[in-house]
Motif scaffolding. Structure first.
Motif, PDB file in Angstrom:
ATOM      1  N   TRP A  84       0.896  -0.967  -0.221  1.00 32.83           N
ATOM      2  CA  TRP A  84       0.160  -0.009  -0.110  1.00 32.83           C
ATOM      3  C   TRP A  84       0.747   1.220  -0.235  1.00 32.83           C
ATOM      4  O   TRP A  84       1.276   1.288   1.572  1.00 32.83           O
ATOM      5  CB  TRP A  84      -1.019  -0.260   0.698  1.00 32.83           C
ATOM      6  N   LYS A  85       0.936   2.082  -1.321  1.00 30.32           N
ATOM      7  CA  LYS A  85       1.726   2.909  -1.455  1.00 30.32           C
ATOM      8  C   LYS A  85       1.348   3.613  -2.091  1.00 30.32           C
ATOM      9  O   LYS A  85       1.658   3.232  -3.584  1.00 30.32           O
ATOM     10  CB  LYS A  85       3.856   2.537  -1.414  1.00 30.32           C
ATOM     11  N   LYS A  86       1.637   4.871  -2.135  1.00 32.33           N
ATOM     12  CA  LYS A  86       0.862   5.995  -3.253  1.00 32.33           C
ATOM     13  C   LYS A  86       1.012   7.337  -2.298  1.00 32.33           C
ATOM     14  O   LYS A  86       0.892   8.147  -1.316  1.00 32.33           O
ATOM     15  CB  LYS A  86       0.368   5.647  -4.553  1.00 32.33           C
ATOM     16  N   PRO A  87       1.731   8.535  -3.119  1.00 27.61           N
ATOM     17  CA  PRO A  87       1.795   9.731  -1.776  1.00 27.61           C
ATOM     18  C   PRO A  87       0.068  10.457  -2.074  1.00 27.61           C
ATOM     19  O   PRO A  87      -0.736  10.140  -3.340  1.00 27.61           O
ATOM     20  CB  PRO A  87       2.664  10.730  -3.414  1.00 27.61           C
ATOM     21  N   GLY A  88       0.165  11.210  -0.710  1.00 25.37           N
ATOM     22  CA  GLY A  88      -0.872  11.697  -0.761  1.00 25.37           C
ATOM     23  C   GLY A  88      -1.817  11.333   0.896  1.00 25.37           C
ATOM     24  O   GLY A  88      -1.400  10.047   1.389  1.00 25.37           O
TER      25      GLY A  88
END
Length: 400
Positions: free
Chosen positions: A363-367
């Motif tokens: 689970w990794k994405k900017p925001g």
């Protein structure tokens, strides 16, 4: 392997620390930090020599962003796990933004001076976190947290459309005290005495506190009185589950708990308005918190089980479908494993799993995100592995 800064040293933090130390291949090093250094050192002492995870401790006032920034710069973590008070969410998020470090919490921000439970303050950080290339995962406890993952799992595997959700949080544990709360008394009582609210047909419907009651027969616990409340995952799920027509949250309370709470309300002890006492300004609810039993000490005395789950209705292949997914947790088993009662356990384990998902890049994405916005499958698998197995029922009783 990664490094985690864990802010908080109460019952939930203790579970997070224990669970991180059970996974040294993911958590190479942790730092436990809170305003009271002795609590951090006591947690470290419990695990010294029992794990290959390196453990540090530090003193920090999480209300002060500059102190959190200094600690982050000193420890250089890959993620900050915030299990302090919800009042401190924004100061810690600001510190993570200033230092470029990922963030996770288990409860939404609450202003100290008013009982408002909304994500708007934290959702406002979305663009800033995206530009900084860092991620914030909000509400990664059980409820909020696992309940959102449960709904995402149901949506992915069993429904074309989800129309209604009833989240039921039942605690059949008995700690033996006349009156005590199973998590932070100040936060618990603020939530319970606030107006109820649920989402239906695109609108929010408000109810008087604990004015709507039903009886539900819960697996392994039996029939319990459940009361309609507002809980923050209603807001995020109403936003993120498209086509949802109604979502409600229910919680159990014993008659004994409600009687004591009513008396305390009647004499003004649950107020969050400051009063003057012998020349000092105090807030009655904070004073009450100081004299009530510390939830972190309840583990050794609590017996019984919790049951938390989601009753979901919708459509699959043009046909109506019902689905109930839930976890049952035993207070005494939790204490034997990590020295905590089940309320702390069911919050702390998902916080560790969420941090693990982020550190592994699953689970990794900017925001800024809530848990239901990610693939639920790896999280659901981890729940079974790390102590919170879940159960399914395709013909549950409904709460209409």
């Amino acid at each position: 392997m990664g490094k985690a800064l864990i802010i908080g040293a109460g019952g939930v933090a203790s579970v997070v620390v224990h669970k991180c130390c059970q996974n040294p291949d993911v958590f190479e090093e942790i730092c436990i930090a809170s305003r009271t250094l002795s609590k951090c050192d006591a947690l470290k002492d419990k695990l010294t020599g029992k794990t290959s995870t390196k453990i540090r401790t530090a003193q920090v006032d999480a209300d002060k962003t500059d102190e959190v920034i200094k600690l982050i710069n000193d420890f250089k973590p890959d993620i900050v796990i915030n299990v302090a008070l919800p009042y401190q969410d924004l100061s810690i998020m600001d510190a993570c933004l200033a230092t470029g470090v990922d963030y996770l919490d288990t409860a939404n921000y609450e202003p100290p001076d008013t009982a408002k439970f909304e994500y708007k303050w934290q959702w406002a950080y979305k663009e800033k976190y995206e530009k900084a290339g860092i991620m914030a995962l909000l509400g990664c406890g059980f409820d909020p947290g696992v309940t959102g993952v449960f709904v995402a799992y149901a949506q992915k595997h069993y429904f074309d459309e989800i129309h209604t959700i009833d989240i039921v949080d039942a605690n059949a544990g008995d700690h033996g005290y006349p009156f005590a709360t199973n998590f932070n008394p100040e936060i618990n009582i603020r939530e319970v005495t606030a107006k109820g609210r649920y989402y239906e047909n695109g609108e929010w419907v408000e109810t008087d506190p604990l004015s709507v009651k039903k009886v539900y027969d819960l697996p392994q616990i039996g029939p319990k009185n459940i009361y309609l409340m507002y809980h923050e995952e209603l807001e995020s799920l109403a936003k993120n589950i498209k086509g949802l027509k109604r979502i409600r949250f229910w919680m159990t309370f014993s008659d004994n708990y409600l009687t004591h709470l009513k008396v305390l309300q009647n004499v003004g002890m649950t107020s969050i308005e400051p009063i003057n006492y012998e020349g000092h300004e105090i807030i009655p609810l904070q004073f009450l918190k100081a004299v009530l039993p510390d939830p972190a000490t309840l583990g050794a005395r609590t017996k019984g089980k919790t049951n938390i789950g989601c009753i979901i209705q919708g459509v699959k292949d043009g046909k109506p479908r019902t689905y109930y997914v839930y976890n049952v947790c035993d207070h005494e088993e939790c204490y034997r494993e990590v020295g905590s009662q089940a309320i702390s356990y069911t919050t702390g384990v998902p916080a560790m799993i969420g941090a693990m998902m982020m550190l592994k890049g699953i689970w990794k994405k900017p925001g800024v995100y809530n848990v239901e916005e990610f693939d639920p499958d790896p999280f659901m698998e981890a729940l079974n592995k790390y102590g919170l197995p879940w159960h399914e029922d395709f013909s549950p009783a409904l709460l209409d």
